[in-house]
Design an enzyme around this catalytic site. Sequence first.
Site, PDB file in Angstrom:
ATOM      1  CB  CYS A 146      25.714  35.571  46.991  1.00 51.44           C
ATOM      2  SG  CYS A 146      24.639  34.125  46.919  1.00 51.44           S
ATOM      3  CG  HIS A 170      25.544  36.537  51.728  1.00 48.68           C
ATOM      4  ND1 HIS A 170      24.952  37.416  50.849  1.00 48.68           N
ATOM      5  CD2 HIS A 170      25.285  35.301  51.248  1.00 48.68           C
ATOM      6  CE1 HIS A 170      24.343  36.737  49.884  1.00 48.68           C
ATOM      7  NE2 HIS A 170      24.540  35.452  50.104  1.00 48.68           N
ATOM      8  CD  GLU A 210      25.826  40.685  52.092  1.00 51.72           C
ATOM      9  OE1 GLU A 210      26.937  40.133  52.220  1.00 51.72           O
ATOM     10  OE2 GLU A 210      24.917  40.207  51.398  1.00 51.72           O
TER      11      GLU A 210
END
Lengths: 85, 281
Positions: free
Chosen positions: B142, B251, B253
């Site tokens: 991002c 994302h 994560e």
Amino acid sequence: MTRVVVDVLLKPEILDPQGQAILGALPALGISGVRSVRQGKHFEVELDGAADSEALDRVRRMAETLLANPVIEEFVVRVESAHAG
Amino acid sequence: MDANQWLDEVLWQGEFVELTAWAEPGRPSDCRRLDAGRRVFDSLASVRPALEVARMSARVGVVTFPGSLDDRDAQRAIRLAGGTPVALWHGDADLGDVQAVVLPGGFSYGDYLRCGAIARFSPVMGAVIDAAAGGLPVLGICNGFQVLCESHLLPGALVRNAGLHFVCRDQGLVVESSRTVWTSAYDEGARIVVPLKSGEGRYVADARTLDALQAEGRVVFRYAEGNPNGSLRDIAGIANEAGTVVGLMPHPEHAVEDLTGPGDEGLGVFVSVLSSLLAVA
């Protein structure tokens, strides 16, 4: 002291949704006859000394490394005013 | 490492919630936590050496810029994948002994000027740019992807979403390339779902760059089931020529376990890099 202006605009081929949104808002204001709007950034840079070619080179370097991203934007540098001080 | 050292580390990593679930009610919380930690430590005796070896073997730095939001989640993802996360600070030009670096999501320097434009000139990025040239694996998520583009470690740029809306949703992606150090654990063509949350995630580059990325297999992730932001050629993530530097807008994560995300299909990104680091070592 000298003021140099740097104007940064998205390249014409890059979609400018903010400009389009402004264009889309105009009819509600009763404003007609506007074909397109492009949104950009305006920087006012004040120099210690005169806007000689060396100083303008510094401003151009600043514009192409930081103020504008040459991948998506183009910029124009112009000397706006020169006055004692 | 004894029980107390181990406990300190675990508590530092923010896992105390799980530990306190072991605790008995009615005792002061510190005692409860310590007791619980000792019990976990003892119960893991048989597998602990293997865990420690695996975790000690790969140190992955996560940079925190002023305005970073997802640095702790990135650290957590690295830990869940079996690595050792190392916090790096934007003002520090020394990467220490990390073997890979993650630039996390967020709004570095408030997104002033352009997303990632100020972060590019931070001391830590000077070190990251040098190390990346030497082959250090770098992942930008991002805002981290925006920083990588501004740093010219990846081509192109991220601009305002078409339609202007900030997009926040679970996003389907196709893993287009497993030939990067960050995607080797995936099958090529695999479909994964991870969160997407960005207002300036529209990938743009000139046609020649896009053609080259495609021809060289450097489009790593593509949006599936509809383009959320107008990214050219549905591009969600790309790699450098060596496949060591990868940037993506969604994302991974945030998708490392069922409890806190739409699933665990993002974990493979972190497993990939740890596998490649262990293979090298």
